[in-house]
Scaffold this active site. Sequence first.
Site, short mmCIF file in Angstrom:
data_model
loop_
_atom_site.label_atom_id
_atom_site.label_comp_id
_atom_site.label_asym_id
_atom_site.label_seq_id
_atom_site.Cartn_x
_atom_site.Cartn_y
_atom_site.Cartn_z
N ASP A 186 -23.79 -8.70 -18.57
CA ASP A 186 -24.59 -9.93 -18.76
C ASP A 186 -24.62 -11.46 -18.52
OD1 ASP A 186 -21.83 -11.01 -18.25
OD2 ASP A 186 -20.58 -10.31 -20.67
N LYS A 187 -24.65 -12.23 -19.08
CA LYS A 187 -25.16 -13.34 -18.45
C LYS A 187 -24.25 -13.84 -17.39
CE LYS A 187 -23.72 -16.46 -22.15
NZ LYS A 187 -23.42 -15.20 -23.27
#
Length: 423
Positions: free
Chosen positions: A417-418
Site C-alpha cells: 500500500d501507499k
Amino acid sequence: GQGQPERGRRMPLLDVGDHSWDDGAGEGQHHHGCAIAAEAEKVRQRHSMRRLHGATDKFAMTSGRKGEVQSLPMDELASVVGTSFTSDGKCSYGRAGLDEESAARRLQAWGPNRITPPRREGKFVKLRRIVFGGLLNMLLWFCVASELLLLFIFPGEKDALTPIIMATAVLQWITELRAESSMEELRRLQGNDLVRVARYRKSAAGGEDTPSRVVEVAPGDLVTGDVIFLEAGQRVPADVRIIHCCGGMEVDNSTLTGESMPEPRHTKMEAVTCAPAEARNLAFFGTTVLKGNATCLVHATGDSTFLGKIAQGIKSSRIKSTLEYQIEHFIHIIAVVAIIVGALSLVANLMSPIKRSPADILQNSAAALFAQVPEGLLPTVTISLMIASEQMAKKFVLVRKIDAVETLGCVSVFCSDKTGTLT
C-alpha cells in the site's frame, strides 16, 4: 412490629448468633450453626458470581446488537459494564471505576487480560514429526525397514539410510529450535509497563464508600469495567472507550490496519452505523498513544479484544508450503516408478533362463527398487534451506520454519500500500 427489619438495611442470609442454646447440646448445636454459616457464605459467593456472569451476558448482548460500545451513551455504558465514573470523565475525584472486591471477582471469573497463545509443539514431538513426518521420510523409512529385513538374509550388508535420515532431521530440528528461542527472547523484550487504574474500597458497615485512588496494576490484571489513565508513549493494554481526553490525543493503529499515519481520538458518541474499527472514541489493545492524555473505560480484555479475535481467527491448521507440495508430487512419481521397476525386475528374474536362488532374485529386485529412491534428496533440500535461513538472518529476518524460505523465493511480485507496509 418490633421484629421487622429496618427498611433498606441488608439482612444476613442466615442468623446463627442470637439463638439460645440448650445446656445439654450446646457444643454440638454450636458446631452445627458454624457449618450452616459456612454453607450460607458459599451460597452468597455463588449468588454474587451468578450476578456477575449475568452482567457479562447483558454486556455481550448489548455489544452484539447494531449499536455497539462506541454508540452507547455514557450512563448506559456505565450501567451495562457495571462500573462508575464522574460526570466530567476525568475521574480525578469521587468514586470511579470498580471496587477492589469486584475487580478480584471479575479477574477470577474471566481470567487474565492476555491473548491465549497458540499451542506450542513440544521439542521432542517436533523432532518426531521431522524424523517420521512427510512422504519422503515415509518412503525412506520403508526402505530402511526393507533393508533391515534383508540383513537377516544377507548378514554382511550395512544400513546406510538410517544415519542419513537421523542426521538430517537433527539439523533441521536444531535450526527451528534456535529460531523459536530467538522469537521468545524478542517477546520478553516487550515490556509490560504497569497501568494506572482507579479503584476504591467498599465500606464494611454500609456507610459511604471511600473515594477512588489511583493504583498501578499489571496489564494482565485489568478487567472489564476498569477506569484507566493513559499517557503519550504508552501501549493500550485493552480495548477501551475514551471517556475523557486532552492534548489532541492521537493513536498509532498500524498494528491493526497497517496505516502508519496517526489517528485522532475524541470522546463524542459515534453513530450506530459506525464500525468499531472506524470509531474515533475507541482505542484498541496493542496500539500506541502518540499524543495527549486520556481517561478510558475498559470494555474488552484478552481474547475478547479486537486483536484477540484476529489471533483466534488465524489459529488454524498449518498450511503446506509450495515446497512440500512439489516434493510430495515428486515422491508420488518416484514411488510409482520404483514399484514398477522392482516388479519388472522380479518378473525378469523369474522368467530368466539363468536359474537363480530365491535370495538372489529378492536381492536383485530390492536393488532395482532402492536404486530409484533419492536418498540424497532429503539432506540436499534441508541443508540448502538452512543456508538460505542463515543468509536471511544476516538481513535481520527470523525464519521459524525453514521451508518458508522457499515459499518466499517463489514470490515474484510484492503488493504494497501507499505506506510501504507489506500485508
